[in-house]
Enzyme design. Structure first.
Site, PDB file in Angstrom:
ATOM      1  N   THR A  85     -10.172 -14.746  14.739  1.00  0.00           N
ATOM      2  CA  THR A  85     -11.165 -15.693  15.262  1.00  0.00           C
ATOM      3  C   THR A  85     -11.227 -16.954  14.394  1.00  0.00           C
ATOM      4  OG1 THR A  85     -12.886 -14.390  14.146  1.00  0.00           O
ATOM      5  CG2 THR A  85     -12.611 -14.041  16.513  1.00  0.00           C
TER       6      THR A  85
ATOM      7  N   PHE B  56     -19.850 -27.338  21.639  1.00  0.00           N
ATOM      8  CA  PHE B  56     -19.277 -28.415  20.816  1.00  0.00           C
ATOM      9  C   PHE B  56     -20.325 -29.377  20.283  1.00  0.00           C
ATOM     10  CE2 PHE B  56     -16.100 -27.171  24.082  1.00  0.00           C
ATOM     11  CZ  PHE B  56     -15.262 -26.473  23.240  1.00  0.00           C
TER      12      PHE B  56
ATOM     13  N   ILE C 278     -12.341 -15.052   4.531  1.00  0.00           N
ATOM     14  CA  ILE C 278     -12.137 -15.099   5.976  1.00  0.00           C
ATOM     15  C   ILE C 278     -12.489 -13.726   6.550  1.00  0.00           C
ATOM     16  CG2 ILE C 278     -10.446 -15.441   7.819  1.00  0.00           C
ATOM     17  CD1 ILE C 278     -11.186 -18.023   6.312  1.00  0.00           C
ATOM     18  N   LEU C 279     -13.503 -13.678   7.387  1.00  0.00           N
ATOM     19  CA  LEU C 279     -13.987 -12.384   7.885  1.00  0.00           C
ATOM     20  C   LEU C 279     -13.026 -11.801   8.919  1.00  0.00           C
ATOM     21  CD1 LEU C 279     -17.812 -13.138   8.284  1.00  0.00           C
ATOM     22  CD2 LEU C 279     -16.602 -12.196   6.308  1.00  0.00           C
TER      23      LEU C 279
ATOM     24  N   GLU D 238     -15.707 -26.435  12.153  1.00  0.00           N
ATOM     25  CA  GLU D 238     -15.425 -27.833  12.474  1.00  0.00           C
ATOM     26  C   GLU D 238     -14.388 -28.450  11.555  1.00  0.00           C
ATOM     27  OE1 GLU D 238     -19.681 -29.430  13.838  1.00  0.00           O
ATOM     28  OE2 GLU D 238     -19.654 -28.425  11.915  1.00  0.00           O
TER      29      GLU D 238
ATOM     30  N   ILE E 203     -21.296 -19.528  20.600  1.00  0.00           N
ATOM     31  CA  ILE E 203     -20.773 -20.525  21.542  1.00  0.00           C
ATOM     32  C   ILE E 203     -19.261 -20.376  21.718  1.00  0.00           C
ATOM     33  CG2 ILE E 203     -22.626 -22.177  21.186  1.00  0.00           C
ATOM     34  CD1 ILE E 203     -20.827 -23.726  19.281  1.00  0.00           C
TER      35      ILE E 203
ATOM     36  N   LYS F 220     -17.104 -19.886   3.818  1.00  0.00           N
ATOM     37  CA  LYS F 220     -17.439 -21.301   3.707  1.00  0.00           C
ATOM     38  C   LYS F 220     -17.645 -21.984   5.066  1.00  0.00           C
ATOM     39  CE  LYS F 220     -14.345 -22.788   0.431  1.00  0.00           C
ATOM     40  NZ  LYS F 220     -14.026 -23.718  -0.676  1.00  0.00           N
TER      41      LYS F 220
ATOM     42  N   GLN G 245     -10.706 -20.821  15.594  1.00  0.00           N
ATOM     43  CA  GLN G 245     -11.533 -21.983  15.294  1.00  0.00           C
ATOM     44  C   GLN G 245     -10.688 -23.171  14.863  1.00  0.00           C
ATOM     45  OE1 GLN G 245     -15.058 -22.365  15.676  1.00  0.00           O
ATOM     46  NE2 GLN G 245     -14.157 -20.837  16.997  1.00  0.00           N
TER      47      GLN G 245
HETATM   48 MO1  MOS Z   1     -21.419 -28.619  15.794  1.00  0.00          MO
HETATM   49  S1  MOS Z   1     -21.522 -30.616  16.341  1.00  0.00           S
HETATM   50  O1  MOS Z   1     -22.443 -28.659  14.453  1.00  0.00           O
HETATM   51  O2  MOS Z   1     -21.953 -27.787  17.155  1.00  0.00           O
END
Ligand code: MOS
Length: 780
Positions: free
Chosen positions: A650, A235, A645-646, A719, A461, A715, A654
């Site tokens: 997933t 994060f 969108i691949l 986040e 991550i 794109k 997100q």
């Molecule tokens: Mo995000 S804050 O760019 O891992």
């Protein structure tokens, strides 16, 4: 044999690493064990500001199992890590007696076991000369930071436009400090062999760790290998190379042993950054019919005493609406706080809370539906540059999202909708994430057994690079997905940027596609005059890749596998490395892979388009208990323009992750400090995050087209959902209750009209704003 090929990309696929993760077979840095492993434990400052007067380590050094006790008194000189494109590295640890914040590492014990190190650490006695910490924005001892990354942005004449506006909103918003709190505790295992170093780390940037440690210890980066096959969430906490990583390597160098260092949960709050708090003043001016005439956005956020950090709170504002007069300024103020970092949509999450709350306030001041107001002021071109967007389906997000959500059932009057005893509120907000795509490299191989191995020194991550890059490589090479392996998390692999800013899919995906296309071309070159090859002399434009090989597109009988080519030419494999460059830096034609064919992609010429990030419209239904003030987010719908969108599965993951983060930011999460600047809620019992019970109905729909500036067309949606989410929730709370809360988190006390008095936030805020969450609406 069929000539029809179907793309894996675009289909909803499970994670390729899902089974490893749920069976416990995935190895995280914290799981790494080595022969002769020693353990390091950190001791941290209990004062917020001052100097270390004396450290007594005698008892600790004599404790069982102890190999070394390191403090500023005996620590070797360490250099500060390198400047990065996003700011300087944090200060190196244990280099002086100065204490800049609570929780600063002041000593390290290395012992045979973690328990021995922990026990010995308790014997270290430190006396401090404590100073009065600087904890408020208005403390005369603070200084504002100026750095080159977020210049003031101005267009038109805001002052005049505000004075002339028919309707004005002037409001002050505040956002609290938040902590990332990934489930996985950050860990580093370091092993030296002479001046060569192997590090297993929790990071979003293996090459950053490599370069930072090379600088800190003055050794050649070529000898450093950083391994990060799995990350237990990050994060943003893993975007910088924090002092504990350097300390783990230092412990291993001093003791000549492999050393493991694991941060405790409490240490995670002060050692790996946090989202800094903000105070933001928003002034909007509009004509009576709802045209925005002025936006003035002034943001102040906190930063550590000796740090610089790009914090993009305001850059999204000038690009948000087609408004002729805009001013956006951001200032950072130095406080005696643990070094902030980046957390999920850093800056944009905070900035969008203020802007999108203010737009909602304006909609009530004007008596115009909040969606209609946004549509009316939609930026059909980039309002700052006047250039057409490389892609923008925000209007579809509004329309389709509203329909899916059932916005038309909303009675615009606050406190007008109920479900039994509960007040019901509908709120919405616009979200956007600035486009970001740093350069990235990848390497692709096809081996004699027909398998493909594609890799890059990036990380996963949890966002899904392992999965989507495997899918993408399978399509670009025409190799069945079970025969494709995607590798990452190793600094020995080609240079990749940090997995941050929602930029990795674009950066890495374009590099993977470029490497795979070049690899197919390399096979064609290999057989260009091979009389035995049925595809001799073909060009990329003539072929289709499928079933682990290449065929002439209009003649399915002329086909051979990659393996056959390699065997006939006596090769074990062919390997090609390629790089992707940020869109807009060059205008050129490249070949891209689509459904097994190769087609030219021509980027718009440099300066012809505004590179658009992702867009979304978030719709939220809240239920508020009018007596208790409890708030439930009953439903969230996000309509998302993420370009191509691949993997919808997933990508959706997100978005719903961002929704959960947004619910936490809006309603729950807050670092709380006492009046001396010590964090008091450094556990997951006291720092409350959204859990499954807080995240009810969630719905995601994707709209829009592949972005015209990216060969890959994506794109970046990592986040996007947390941007704007807190505003959508706050707007829904206002609609439900008639109470406008301008200060995050929206606590029960604030909804019931009793301001929370969290010491740090409110004292920092009060100084500048008069009081938190003030506003005036003025219709002239
Ligand atoms: Mo995000 S804050 O760019 O891992």
């Amino acid at each position: 044999m069929s000539t029809e090929t179907t793309e894996v990309v675009g289909t909803a696929r499970d994670r390729v690493d899902g089974r490893l993760k749920v069976t416990g077979a995935a190895t995280y840095a914290i799981d790494v064990s080595l022969p002769g492993l020693a353990h390091a434990v950190l001791v941290q400052s209990t004062v917020t500001s001052g100097r270390i007067r004396h450290v007594d380590v005698d008892a600790a050094e004599r404790a069982p199992g102890v190999l070394a006790v390191i403090t500023h008194v005996n620590a070797p000189k360490l250099a500060r890590g390198p400047m990065t494109p996003l700011g300087p590295s944090p200060l190196p640890p244990l280099q002086s007696d100065v204490v800049l914040h609570y929780g600063q590492h002041v000593a390290m014990v290395v012992a045979e076991t973690r328990e021995q190190a922990q026990a010995a650490a308790a014997f270290i006695e430190i006396s401090y000369q404590a100073d009065t910490p600087v904890l408020a924005f208005d403390d005369p001892r603070t200084s504002a930071v100026s750095h080159p990354w977020i210049p003031d942005q101005v267009r038109g004449d805001v002052t005049r436009a505000l004075a002339a506006a028919d309707v004005r909103v002037d409001a002050t918003y505040t956002t609290a400090e938040n902590t990332q709190n990934p489930i996985g505790l950050f860990a580093t295992v370091a092993v030296w062999d002479g001046d060569a170093l192997t590090v297993h780390d929790t990071t979003q940037w293996p090459h950053g760790v490599r370069d930072s440690l090379a600088t800190a210890f003055g050794v050649d980066p070529v000898g450093i290998r950083v391994l990060v096959p799995f990350v237990g969430g990050a994060f943003g906490a893993g975007l910088r190379v924090w002092p504990h990583v350097t300390l783990a390597a230092l412990a291993a160098r001093v003791t000549k042993r492999p050393v493991k260092l694991v941060l405790s949960r409490a240490q995670m709050f002060t050692s790996v950054g946090h989202r800094p708090n903000t105070i933001q003043q928003l002034s909007l001016g509009a004509s009576r019919d709802g045209r925005l005439t002025a936006i003035d956005h002034v943001a102040t956020s906190s930063i550590g005493m000796a740090d610089e950090l790009l914090n993009p709170i305001t850059p999204g504002t000038p690009e948000s609406y087609a408004c002729p007069n805009v001013s956006a300024r951001a200032t950072q103020v130095r406080l005696s706080i643990p070094t902030p970092g980046w957390m999920r949509a850093p800056g944009e999450a905070e900035g969008s809370f203020a802007l999108e709350s203010a737009i909602d306030e304006l909609s009530y001041a004007l008596g115009i539906d909040p969606i209609e107001l946004r549509v009316k002021n939609h930026a059909h071109v980039n309002p700052q540059t006047g250039l057409p967007w490389s892609s923008n389906a925000l209007l579809d997000c509004y329309r389709q999202g509203a329909e899916r959500f059932g916005w038309s059932a909303r009675n615009p009057k606050p406190r007008s909708m109920r479900k039994g005893h509960l007040l019901v509120g509908y709120g919405m907000a616009r979200a956007a994430l600035t486009a970001y795509q740093p350069p990235c490299r990848a390497v692709a191989s096809i081996r004699r057994d027909g398998t493909a191995f594609v890799r890059s020194g990036a990380t996963d991550i949890g966002c899904g690079p392992y999965t989507v890059m495997t899918m993408l490589a399978a399509d670009c090479l025409g190799v069945p997905i079970e025969r494709v392996q995607f590798g990452l998390g190793d600094s020995a692999m080609p240079n990749a940027p940090q997995e941050g800013g929602s930029g990795l899919t674009g950066a890495l995906g374009n590099a993977v596609q470029a490497a795979c296309v070049s690899l197919v071309r390399a096979f064609l070159n290999r057989v260009s005059d091979d009389e035995l090859s049925p595809i001799k002399g073909c060009r990329l434009e003539d072929i289709t890749v499928r079933d682990g090989g290449i065929q002439i597109s209009d003649d399915p009988r002329r086909f051979e596998t990659y393996g056959e080519i390699l065997r006939r030419h006596g090769l074990d494999e062919i390997t090609i490395e390629a790089e992707s460059a940020p869109p807009g830096e060059t205008s050129s034609t490249t070949m891209i892979a689509r459904a097994g064919r190769f087609v030219p992609f021509t980027a718009p010429s440099t300066g012809a388009r505004a590179h658009a990030g992702a867009f979304a419209a978030h719709f939220v239904e809240v239920h508020v208990d009018p007596d208790l003030g409890t708030i439930r987010v009953a439903r969230v719908v996000s309509a998302v323009d993420g370009g191509r969108i691949l993997n919808p599965k997933t990508a959706r993951s997100q978005i719903i992750g961002g929704m959960a983060g947004g619910i936490g930011m809006a309603l729950l999460e807050e670092n709380v400090s006492d009046r001396t600047g010590r964090l008091v809620n450094t556990s997951l019992a006291d720092y409350v995050v959204a859990v499954n019970a807080d995240v009810r109905e969630v719905d995601v729909l994707f709209v829009g087209q592949p972005d015209s500036m990216s060969p890959l067309g994506t794109k970046g949606v990592g986040e996007l959902a947390i941007a704007g989410m807190a505003a959508a929730i706050a707007n829904a709370v206002y609609h439900a209750t008639g109470t406008r809360v301008r200060s995050l988190p929206i606590s029960i006390e604030k909804v019931l009209g009793h301001e929370s008095s969290s010491a740090r936030t409110s004292s920092r805020v009060a100084a500048i704003a008069g009081s938190p969450g003030t506003a005036s609406h003025e219709a002239v």
